[in-house]
Design an enzyme around this catalytic site. Structure first.
Site, short mmCIF file in Angstrom:
data_model
loop_
_atom_site.label_atom_id
_atom_site.label_comp_id
_atom_site.label_asym_id
_atom_site.label_seq_id
_atom_site.Cartn_x
_atom_site.Cartn_y
_atom_site.Cartn_z
N HIS A 1 0.79 -1.23 0.00
CA HIS A 1 0.00 0.00 0.00
C HIS A 1 0.82 1.28 0.00
O HIS A 1 0.27 2.38 -0.03
CB HIS A 1 -0.98 0.01 1.17
CG HIS A 1 -2.27 0.70 0.87
ND1 HIS A 1 -3.29 0.81 1.77
CD2 HIS A 1 -2.70 1.35 -0.24
CE1 HIS A 1 -4.29 1.48 1.23
NE2 HIS A 1 -3.96 1.82 0.01
N ASP B 1 -9.89 0.20 4.40
CA ASP B 1 -8.67 -0.45 4.89
C ASP B 1 -8.89 -0.86 6.34
O ASP B 1 -9.58 -0.15 7.09
CB ASP B 1 -7.52 0.58 4.81
CG ASP B 1 -6.13 -0.03 4.92
OD1 ASP B 1 -5.99 -1.13 5.48
OD2 ASP B 1 -5.18 0.61 4.45
N HIS C 1 -6.42 -0.78 8.27
CA HIS C 1 -5.40 0.02 8.93
C HIS C 1 -5.53 1.49 8.57
O HIS C 1 -6.18 1.84 7.58
CB HIS C 1 -4.02 -0.51 8.54
CG HIS C 1 -3.86 -1.98 8.75
ND1 HIS C 1 -4.00 -2.89 7.70
CD2 HIS C 1 -3.62 -2.70 9.86
CE1 HIS C 1 -3.83 -4.12 8.19
NE2 HIS C 1 -3.61 -4.03 9.48
N ASP D 1 -2.68 3.49 8.06
CA ASP D 1 -1.55 3.84 7.19
C ASP D 1 -1.15 5.30 7.36
O ASP D 1 -0.84 6.00 6.39
CB ASP D 1 -1.89 3.55 5.72
CG ASP D 1 -1.99 2.05 5.45
OD1 ASP D 1 -1.77 1.25 6.37
OD2 ASP D 1 -2.29 1.69 4.30
N HIS E 1 4.65 0.91 4.01
CA HIS E 1 3.24 0.73 3.64
C HIS E 1 2.30 1.18 4.75
O HIS E 1 1.08 1.24 4.55
CB HIS E 1 2.95 -0.71 3.21
CG HIS E 1 2.95 -1.73 4.32
ND1 HIS E 1 2.50 -3.02 4.14
CD2 HIS E 1 3.36 -1.67 5.62
CE1 HIS E 1 2.62 -3.70 5.27
NE2 HIS E 1 3.13 -2.90 6.16
N ASP F 1 -7.60 -1.27 0.24
CA ASP F 1 -6.64 -2.24 0.72
C ASP F 1 -7.43 -3.50 1.02
O ASP F 1 -8.36 -3.48 1.84
CB ASP F 1 -5.95 -1.71 1.99
CG ASP F 1 -4.85 -2.62 2.49
OD1 ASP F 1 -5.03 -3.86 2.42
OD2 ASP F 1 -3.83 -2.12 2.99
N ASP G 1 -7.04 -5.98 2.76
CA ASP G 1 -7.17 -6.49 4.12
C ASP G 1 -8.29 -5.80 4.89
O ASP G 1 -8.58 -6.16 6.03
CB ASP G 1 -5.84 -6.44 4.88
CG ASP G 1 -5.30 -5.03 5.10
OD1 ASP G 1 -6.10 -4.09 5.26
OD2 ASP G 1 -4.07 -4.87 5.12
N GLU H 1 -2.40 -4.53 -1.90
CA GLU H 1 -2.08 -5.57 -0.92
C GLU H 1 -2.63 -6.95 -1.29
O GLU H 1 -2.88 -7.78 -0.41
CB GLU H 1 -2.54 -5.17 0.49
CG GLU H 1 -1.80 -3.97 1.06
CD GLU H 1 -0.36 -4.27 1.49
OE1 GLU H 1 0.06 -5.45 1.40
OE2 GLU H 1 0.34 -3.32 1.90
#
Length: 310
Positions: A104, A130, A132, A134, A147, A234, A236, A279
């Site tokens: 990412h 996402d 996360h 980031d 990332h 992303d 994930d 990702e």
């Protein structure tokens, strides 16, 4: 009627694909193979592939473990500069630009380029889907993984090599950005986004209110941007059972059967100026579930743009 060279064309139905075949910015390098696996799968679907051109291929096969934090940051800065230039060119050429990653860190370069292409009309907004945030900088990151830094860089915080891609200005305004599905992050990231007043739709809120209502609010936020908005996904962010092909799975995520129509809603909006899918780690993709989801997203996008959806 011809358009000025700095004026993006919105009505071309074709997708312009860019690849970021790199896993250099995190612990696991398997995401570097994501673009090639996706392109190979796409080539077996000629009805879909004929509406797509591959405009850029950025590649670095080195793993983070081989070079360490400082060299990884320098390498990502160089890769991001090339990707930013290619993304800007793709946006100005017409058609709809789509980035396939890779880790990412790609977001820093890709959205810098898209933002710069549309700058004559003003700022763009961004929907960031996402698990996360980031939103680390090199000073707050516990591990040096780049990332984990792209959103902070796009907001103007972090290493000057990433914040200054194509121009010294911040690429995104905090009040025109929102995160969806967030559930795995460090306190330093949350503190930065809270200080900037970036709207975060944590996964608990998505579950309690429903994705459709969250998207209503998200579109109101990013719709403030005069030059349109982008979508970064992303993978994930999705429930690992639905999309296992990622390097850093996080449980209790967005369900793919709800996210697919949600993404279609965002991408059908004629204010949408770009899509990033990052990702994808094929080595973890049980039964090809993640790849199938990606192909479905792109198939919907091609179909809707060909139909002139608004």
């Amino acid at each position: 009627m011809s358009l000025p060279m700095n004026s993006p064309v919105f009505d071309a139905p074709a997708l312009r694909m860019l690849a970021y075949a790199c896993g250099i910015a995190g612990q696991f390098a398997g995401s570097r193979d994501g673009p090639s696996v996706f392109r190979e799968a796409l080539s077996t679907l000629p009805a879909l592939a004929r509406d797509i051109s591959w405009d850029s291929w950025i590649e670095d096969s080195r793993p983070f473990s081989q070079i360490g934090p400082q060299e990884a940051l320098r390498a990502v800065t160089g890769l991001a500069a090339g990707l930013a230039a290619d993304a800007r060119a793709a946006a100005l050429r017409g058609g709809f630009p789509v980035l396939i990653g890779g880790d990412h860190s790609a977001a820093a370069g890709y959205w810098s380029g898209i933002a710069q292409a549309h700058q004559p009309r003003g700022d763009i907004g961004l929907v960031w889907i996402d698990a996360h945030m980031d939103s680390h900088t090199p000073f707050t990151s516990p591990n040096g993984y780049v990332h984990g830094m792209p959103l902070a860089a796009l907001l103007g915080h972090g290493d000057p090599g990433l914040t200054g891609l194509l121009s010294p200005r911040a690429k995104l305004r905090p009040d025109r950005v929102c995160l969806i599905g967030t559930r795995d992050f460090e306190p330093e990231e949350a503190a930065l986004l809270r200080t900037l007043d970036v709207r975060v739709f944590y996964m608990g809120e998505v579950r309690s209110r429903g994705l459709e209502r969250v998207l209503d609010d998200a579109l109101e936020i990013v719709g403030r941007a005069p030059a349109g908005f982008g979508v970064t996904l992303d993978l994930d962010g999705i429930e690992p059972g639905d999309a296992p092909g990622v390097s850093t799975p996080s449980p209790n995520g967005l369900r793919s059967d709800a996210l697919l129509p949600g993404l279609r809603r965002l991408l059908r909006d004629r204010r949408c100026v770009g899509l990033e899918i990052s990702e994808f780690n094929p080595s973890e993709d049980k039964d090809g579930r993640t790849l199938d989801f990606m192909l479905a997203v792109v198939a919907n996008l091609v179909r809707d743009r060909a139909a002139g959806a608004s």
